[in-house]
Design an enzyme around this catalytic site. Structure first.
Site, PDB file in Angstrom:
ATOM      1  N   ARG A 140       6.443  -3.173 -12.720  1.00  0.00           N
ATOM      2  CA  ARG A 140       7.298  -4.148 -12.020  1.00  0.00           C
ATOM      3  C   ARG A 140       8.540  -4.454 -12.836  1.00  0.00           C
ATOM      4  O   ARG A 140       9.585  -4.767 -12.289  1.00  0.00           O
ATOM      5  CB  ARG A 140       6.499  -5.426 -11.725  1.00  0.00           C
ATOM      6  CG  ARG A 140       5.464  -5.259 -10.625  1.00  0.00           C
ATOM      7  CD  ARG A 140       4.839  -6.569 -10.219  1.00  0.00           C
ATOM      8  NE  ARG A 140       3.852  -7.054 -11.147  1.00  0.00           N
ATOM      9  CZ  ARG A 140       2.533  -6.909 -11.027  1.00  0.00           C
ATOM     10  NH1 ARG A 140       2.037  -6.272  -9.991  1.00  0.00           N
ATOM     11  NH2 ARG A 140       1.705  -7.401 -11.923  1.00  0.00           N
ATOM     12  N   PHE A 198       3.515  -1.318   0.513  1.00  0.00           N
ATOM     13  CA  PHE A 198       2.242  -1.802  -0.020  1.00  0.00           C
ATOM     14  C   PHE A 198       2.556  -2.911  -1.031  1.00  0.00           C
ATOM     15  O   PHE A 198       2.152  -2.874  -2.184  1.00  0.00           O
ATOM     16  CB  PHE A 198       1.435  -0.677  -0.699  1.00  0.00           C
ATOM     17  CG  PHE A 198       1.179   0.521   0.180  1.00  0.00           C
ATOM     18  CD1 PHE A 198       0.061   0.561   1.008  1.00  0.00           C
ATOM     19  CD2 PHE A 198       2.045   1.610   0.192  1.00  0.00           C
ATOM     20  CE1 PHE A 198      -0.196   1.665   1.814  1.00  0.00           C
ATOM     21  CE2 PHE A 198       1.806   2.716   0.997  1.00  0.00           C
ATOM     22  CZ  PHE A 198       0.685   2.746   1.803  1.00  0.00           C
ATOM     23  N   ASP A 234       3.343  -4.759   4.018  1.00  0.00           N
ATOM     24  CA  ASP A 234       1.915  -4.748   3.680  1.00  0.00           C
ATOM     25  C   ASP A 234       1.136  -5.003   4.958  1.00  0.00           C
ATOM     26  O   ASP A 234       1.645  -5.606   5.901  1.00  0.00           O
ATOM     27  CB  ASP A 234       1.590  -5.819   2.628  1.00  0.00           C
ATOM     28  CG  ASP A 234       0.311  -5.504   1.860  1.00  0.00           C
ATOM     29  OD1 ASP A 234       0.396  -5.030   0.707  1.00  0.00           O
ATOM     30  OD2 ASP A 234      -0.787  -5.737   2.410  1.00  0.00           O
ATOM     31  N   ASN A 277       1.157  -1.294   9.170  1.00  0.00           N
ATOM     32  CA  ASN A 277       0.572  -0.186   8.437  1.00  0.00           C
ATOM     33  C   ASN A 277       1.747   0.586   7.812  1.00  0.00           C
ATOM     34  O   ASN A 277       2.670   1.014   8.514  1.00  0.00           O
ATOM     35  CB  ASN A 277      -0.186   0.699   9.429  1.00  0.00           C
ATOM     36  CG  ASN A 277      -0.868   1.855   8.734  1.00  0.00           C
ATOM     37  OD1 ASN A 277      -0.402   2.353   7.711  1.00  0.00           O
ATOM     38  ND2 ASN A 277      -1.979   2.276   9.301  1.00  0.00           N
ATOM     39  N   ALA A 278       1.724   0.748   6.508  1.00  0.00           N
ATOM     40  CA  ALA A 278       2.875   1.353   5.818  1.00  0.00           C
ATOM     41  C   ALA A 278       3.171   2.762   6.328  1.00  0.00           C
ATOM     42  O   ALA A 278       4.334   3.165   6.418  1.00  0.00           O
ATOM     43  CB  ALA A 278       2.614   1.385   4.316  1.00  0.00           C
ATOM     44  N   ASP A 329       3.372   1.960  -3.487  1.00  0.00           N
ATOM     45  CA  ASP A 329       2.267   1.604  -4.399  1.00  0.00           C
ATOM     46  C   ASP A 329       0.982   1.351  -3.592  1.00  0.00           C
ATOM     47  O   ASP A 329       0.531   0.211  -3.451  1.00  0.00           O
ATOM     48  CB  ASP A 329       2.664   0.349  -5.199  1.00  0.00           C
ATOM     49  CG  ASP A 329       1.594  -0.056  -6.199  1.00  0.00           C
ATOM     50  OD1 ASP A 329       0.758   0.788  -6.562  1.00  0.00           O
ATOM     51  OD2 ASP A 329       1.605  -1.229  -6.631  1.00  0.00           O
ATOM     52  N   CYS A 365      -3.321   4.830  -7.889  1.00  0.00           N
ATOM     53  CA  CYS A 365      -4.339   4.167  -8.718  1.00  0.00           C
ATOM     54  C   CYS A 365      -5.710   4.785  -8.446  1.00  0.00           C
ATOM     55  O   CYS A 365      -6.722   4.180  -8.745  1.00  0.00           O
ATOM     56  CB  CYS A 365      -4.347   2.659  -8.488  1.00  0.00           C
ATOM     57  SG  CYS A 365      -4.694   2.187  -6.791  1.00  0.00           S
TER      58      CYS A 365
HETATM   59  C1  SAM Z   1      -2.033  -1.526  -5.159  1.00  0.00           C
HETATM   60  S1  SAM Z   1      -1.781  -2.866  -4.086  1.00  0.00           S
HETATM   61  C2  SAM Z   1      -0.072  -3.141  -4.284  1.00  0.00           C
HETATM   62  C3  SAM Z   1       0.271  -4.042  -5.446  1.00  0.00           C
HETATM   63  C4  SAM Z   1       1.680  -4.543  -5.449  1.00  0.00           C
HETATM   64  N1  SAM Z   1       2.636  -3.480  -5.534  1.00  0.00           N
HETATM   65  C5  SAM Z   1       1.912  -5.532  -6.561  1.00  0.00           C
HETATM   66  O1  SAM Z   1       2.721  -5.238  -7.473  1.00  0.00           O
HETATM   67  O2  SAM Z   1       1.294  -6.601  -6.580  1.00  0.00           O
HETATM   68  C6  SAM Z   1      -1.925  -2.140  -2.528  1.00  0.00           C
HETATM   69  C7  SAM Z   1      -1.578  -3.024  -1.320  1.00  0.00           C
HETATM   70  O3  SAM Z   1      -1.637  -2.172  -0.167  1.00  0.00           O
HETATM   71  C8  SAM Z   1      -2.020  -2.947   0.945  1.00  0.00           C
HETATM   72  N2  SAM Z   1      -2.452  -1.991   1.985  1.00  0.00           N
HETATM   73  C9  SAM Z   1      -3.613  -1.321   2.087  1.00  0.00           C
HETATM   74  N3  SAM Z   1      -3.568  -0.444   3.109  1.00  0.00           N
HETATM   75  C10 SAM Z   1      -2.344  -0.585   3.677  1.00  0.00           C
HETATM   76  C11 SAM Z   1      -1.676   0.060   4.749  1.00  0.00           C
HETATM   77  N4  SAM Z   1      -2.258   1.037   5.460  1.00  0.00           N
HETATM   78  N5  SAM Z   1      -0.408  -0.304   5.039  1.00  0.00           N
HETATM   79  C12 SAM Z   1       0.204  -1.285   4.334  1.00  0.00           C
HETATM   80  N6  SAM Z   1      -0.379  -1.917   3.304  1.00  0.00           N
HETATM   81  C13 SAM Z   1      -1.628  -1.568   2.972  1.00  0.00           C
HETATM   82  C14 SAM Z   1      -3.036  -3.903   0.418  1.00  0.00           C
HETATM   83  O4  SAM Z   1      -3.088  -5.061   1.238  1.00  0.00           O
HETATM   84  C15 SAM Z   1      -2.482  -4.180  -1.008  1.00  0.00           C
HETATM   85  O5  SAM Z   1      -1.733  -5.364  -0.992  1.00  0.00           O
END
Ligand code: SAM
Length: 391
Positions: free
Chosen positions: A208, A225, A247, A274-275, A295, A335
């Protein structure tokens, strides 16, 4: 204590400090073990290798906690390990009041995660054996940290693999619905009871910060995300004129909006989608951006899920490349424990080929320093970040 002998040849890797013994590698026990029993691990001829705990039902049947003959598993050892973990974190200049205090095998405490959010500790027991030692762990945390509260998070997937019922919830003191943390010059709200993981993605702290190197005032940026806007807020702080943060979780976005205000920032567009769909839609509209961050969560919970996960990463990379202006920057993270750096680079290369765009790697990052990984298990370097200039 139960003695266990490993098959000939297995001793080599254990002498090289590899901390796991898989079920087929076990030659025999001195007595039928129960789940969670402590064992002395020996080579085939009976020479000492280490002390561990056993779960005969799990594929990783023994996790070694100590390689030293004079250090059997005891409450004293667990306290000492947590103390050492704390001393290591104190050396780091993490510039935050939130950090990972214990990172499982990385801190020689297999099966234990402890995250600290200001005056509160969050614990997660990920193995049957460590769960059996929970009282020692909790007492040690109270003694060493004097926390205002301790909360237990649970992961149903992991506990089903290890075969134990997880409790979860408040273990000590009190834990509020929200805790205020700071990271560098930004503040975040963390919902420990309801939030994902232990409440915040601490492992991305360094990434970040790095992202700010690539954002210049006036830039248009994307944070896919985004969770509570970890990257988006940094982009805004650096002076981005437009930031879209996407997200799927409404509660994460709600937190993001509040964090934006809390930091005196405004103008981030928070999108609940959905991303994958949103990336596709932006691409169709022919939009492009100066800095794009992708991410996603872990796509591969086990080896069998890797091919699908790689397809998912490829699609994200391809769309991300298309959405990046010539000369702009794209940061891609994975990850997934089961997907290594080389596989991620291959996916990016293949996406670049399909997109007919030349990419230059300008930086790389990994999980931050409070998440140490073990040399003998390279995949414990689970969080990989590749920063690319898209030409
Ligand atoms: C690894 S975390 C991201 C962390 C963030 N970049 C941070 O610095 O705090 C992944 C995120 O992806 C979201 N997520 C999971 N599947 C998703 C999707 N299909 N589309 C969008 N967001 C999604 C989750 O809600 C979660 O917040």
């Amino acid at each position: 204590m139960i003695q266990v002998r490993v098959r000939p040849g297995v001793e080599k890797k254990i002498r090289g400090f590899f901390p796991w013994v898989y079920r087929p590698e076990i030659a025999g026990f001195s007595k039928e073990p129960k789940k969670g029993d402590f064992v002395v691990v020996r080579d085939y001829s009976g020479k000492f290798l280490g002390y561990g705990y056993v779960n005969p039902e799990a594929n990783i049947s023994i996790r070694i906690v100590s390689f030293k003959k004079e250090e059997p598993i005891s409450k004293e050892l667990i306290v000492k390990r947590i103390e050492e973990a704390l001393n290591y974190r104190k050396r780091l200049n993490l510039d935050s009041n939130a950090y990972r205090l214990v990172h499982s095998e990385g801190d020689l405490l297999p099966g234990l995660i402890v995250d600290i959010y200001d005056r509160y500790a969050v614990v997660e027991f990920t193995t049957y054996g460590m769960n059996k030692m929970r009282e020692w762990v909790i007492e040690a945390l109270i003694e060493l940290l004097k926390p205002a509260g301790i909360w237990e998070k649970t992961n149903p997937y992991i506990s089903s693999v290890e075969g134990f019922d997880v409790g979860g919830g408040l273990l000590y003191g009190e834990v509020p619905e929200e805790v205020l943390i700071w990271e560098h010059d930004l503040r975040f709200l963390v919902n420990i009871p309801q939030g994902q993981k232990t409440g915040f993605f601490l492992d991305q702290r360094r990434a970040r910060k790095i992202i700010r190197e690539f954002v210049k005032p006036g830039d248009e940026c994307l944070d896919f995300f985004c969770h509570s806007g970890g990257f988006a807020l940094n982009m805004k702080r650096k002076g981005a004129s437009k930031v879209i943060a996407v997200d799927i979780s409404p509660s994460a976005l709600q937190m993001g909006r509040r964090c934006e205000k809390l930091n005196g920032l405004d103008g981030i567009e928070w999108v609940e989608e959905n991303a994958f769909d949103f990336l596709r839609a932006l691409h169709k509209q022919g939009k492009s951006f100066d800095v794009v961050v992708i991410d996603p969560p872990s796509f591969a919970k086990n080896r069998a899920a890797v091919p699908n996960a790689l397809r998912g990463y490829k699609e994200l990379c391809l769309r991300g490349i298309h959405l990046t202006k010539p000369g702009g920057y794209l940061a891609v993270f994975s990850c997934s424990f089961h997907i290594g750096r080389e596989e991620l680079l291959q996916v990016i290369s293949s996406a670049a080929y399909d997109a007919r765009r030349e990419l230059r790697v300008v930086a790389e990052s990994y999980q931050d320093l409070d998440h140490p990984w073990i040399l003998q298990i390279p995949n414990t370097l689970y969080l990989k970040g590749i920063y690319l200039e898209v030409l």
